[in-house]
Design a protein around this motif. Structure first.
Motif, mmCIF file in Angstrom:
data_model
loop_
_atom_site.group_PDB
_atom_site.id
_atom_site.type_symbol
_atom_site.label_atom_id
_atom_site.label_comp_id
_atom_site.label_asym_id
_atom_site.label_seq_id
_atom_site.Cartn_x
_atom_site.Cartn_y
_atom_site.Cartn_z
ATOM 1 N N ALA A 31 5.812 -7.932 -9.023
ATOM 2 C CA ALA A 31 5.925 -7.376 -7.846
ATOM 3 C C ALA A 31 5.628 -5.521 -7.770
ATOM 4 N N TRP A 54 -3.366 -6.286 -1.617
ATOM 5 C CA TRP A 54 -2.362 -5.439 -2.092
ATOM 6 C C TRP A 54 -1.100 -6.108 -2.720
ATOM 7 N N THR A 55 -0.680 -6.933 -2.022
ATOM 8 C CA THR A 55 0.635 -7.581 -2.536
ATOM 9 C C THR A 55 0.422 -9.135 -2.154
ATOM 10 N N CYS A 82 5.975 -9.610 4.288
ATOM 11 C CA CYS A 82 5.895 -9.213 2.669
ATOM 12 C C CYS A 82 7.290 -9.287 2.180
ATOM 13 N N LEU A 101 8.730 -7.987 -1.027
ATOM 14 C CA LEU A 101 8.226 -7.301 -2.458
ATOM 15 C C LEU A 101 9.726 -6.906 -3.036
ATOM 16 N N ALA A 139 2.235 -5.052 -8.487
ATOM 17 C CA ALA A 139 1.141 -5.111 -7.100
ATOM 18 C C ALA A 139 1.376 -3.997 -6.258
ATOM 19 N N ALA A 140 2.612 -3.166 -6.272
ATOM 20 C CA ALA A 140 3.051 -2.304 -5.382
ATOM 21 C C ALA A 140 2.350 -1.063 -5.741
ATOM 22 N N SER A 153 5.193 -5.245 5.292
ATOM 23 C CA SER A 153 5.171 -4.375 4.083
ATOM 24 C C SER A 153 6.550 -4.262 3.465
ATOM 25 N N VAL A 189 3.648 -13.470 -4.671
ATOM 26 C CA VAL A 189 4.846 -12.613 -4.919
ATOM 27 C C VAL A 189 5.931 -12.773 -4.094
ATOM 28 N N SER A 190 5.576 -12.713 -2.818
ATOM 29 C CA SER A 190 6.430 -13.009 -1.578
ATOM 30 C C SER A 190 7.053 -14.532 -1.663
ATOM 31 N N HIS A 221 -3.318 -6.718 4.174
ATOM 32 C CA HIS A 221 -1.875 -6.250 4.047
ATOM 33 C C HIS A 221 -1.230 -5.807 5.357
#
Length: 301
Positions: free
Chosen positions: A156, A252-253, A147, A149, A159-160, A124, A257-258, A279
């Motif tokens: 991002a 979640w993410t 991840c 982030l 998303a967080a 995470s 994004v990553s 996640h």
């Protein structure tokens, strides 16, 4: 150290391994007594330091650490300030930069006493911690992240954050709040989307209520320092290879994004998607894919 509550959520074939009790050790960082869970493997060619994020601690990560130990790694898992069993003299003063400074010094201390190759495994928010510490110290041999982030990326941040509204203007809003109330502590679940920690609603609930993890109260100043932090630009990264092991069904993410951040990193990179995983990857076949990745990394040393 409380890790038993999480063992039952991993697939049955991993539960005996995940249930093996770690050794609790402590390291002093200034006035902070940092708890580090360990599985010593003197015969191992490689060591792994596992880093948790905003909803975790060493107990939450221990099932993964135990699997890594089974694959042949010596493992350590520190509790970052505010989380787990680490004792902090002034919780209201903790900021995100303290996490990075602490980890840089911990990596240096570990390498000075044991020169074996060191892999950082970031889960995470711990993924960006691993990336940043590897760049800053020059002492890490590989980064594995579930991840990446980057709080500088507005998508991002959205998303967080628990609510989309907090994602875009979060740095400015939190900076203004922190100016007068930086030491006020609020539940991290007010800001973070803890309901999507896992595809398993029961596990997400356990994480959110854990008084050492997702149930902690963090200073507004910590949140402001995270959302406003400028990590090393990926084009300027000067660290070891980065392996992204992103859960494919992360609610979640999002993986995009990553992946977008990873593709900009100036180093060797690789992606392994963990199929069927949320996640917090506890599902199959993704968890076995993660174990296979660990075995593959070990075989390179």
């Amino acid at each position: 150290m409380d890790f038993d509550r999480y063992v039952r959520f991993v697939p049955e074939q991993y539960q005996p391994v995940a249930g093996e009790k770690p050794e609790s050790t402590y390291w002093m960082w200034g006035e902070q007594r940092v708890h580090i869970a360990r599985a010593a493997r003197p015969e191992s060619r490689v060591r792994v330091m596992a880093l948790h994020g905003a909803g975790g601690h060493s107990g939450l990560l221990w099932p993964y650490a135990a699997i890594a130990a089974r694959e042949g790694f010596e493992v350590m898992c520190p509790d970052l300030p505010l989380y787990g069993d680490t004792v902090v003299s002034d919780p209201a003063s903790v900021r995100y930069r303290d996490w990075i400074d602490l980890l840089c010094e911990l990596v240096a201390a570990e390498k000075s006493r044991d020169g074996r190759p060191l892999v950082l495994l970031g889960a995470s928010m711990g993924g960006m911690l691993a990336y940043e510490v590897a760049h800053r110290t020059g002492l890490v041999d590989r980064v594995i992240a579930t991840c990446l982030l980057d709080p500088a990326d507005s998508s991002a941040r959205r998303a967080a954050a628990r609510f989309d509204l907090l994602g875009g203007p979060a740095p400015q809003l939190l900076r203004m709040l922190a100016a007068g109330a930086g030491g006020v502590r609020i539940p991290v679940r007010w800001m973070a989307d803890m309901a999507n920690m896992s595809l398993n609603a029961e596990l997400s609930g356990v994480c959110a209520r854990d008084p050492r993890g997702g149930g902690v109260r963090v200073p507004i100043g910590f949140l402001a320092s995270f959302f406003g932090y400028s990590h090393t630009r990926p084009e300027n990264y000067d660290g070891p290879p980065v392996l992204l092991t992103h859960p494919a069904d992360d609610r979640w993410t999002p993986p995009s994004v990553s992946i977008r951040f990873l593709q900009r990193i100036r180093a060797d990179t690789e992606i392994v998607m963990l199929d069927g995983c949320g996640h917090l990857p506890v599902e199959e076949p993704g968890l076995t894919q993660l174990a296979d990745v660990m075995r593959s990394v070990l075989g390179r040393y």
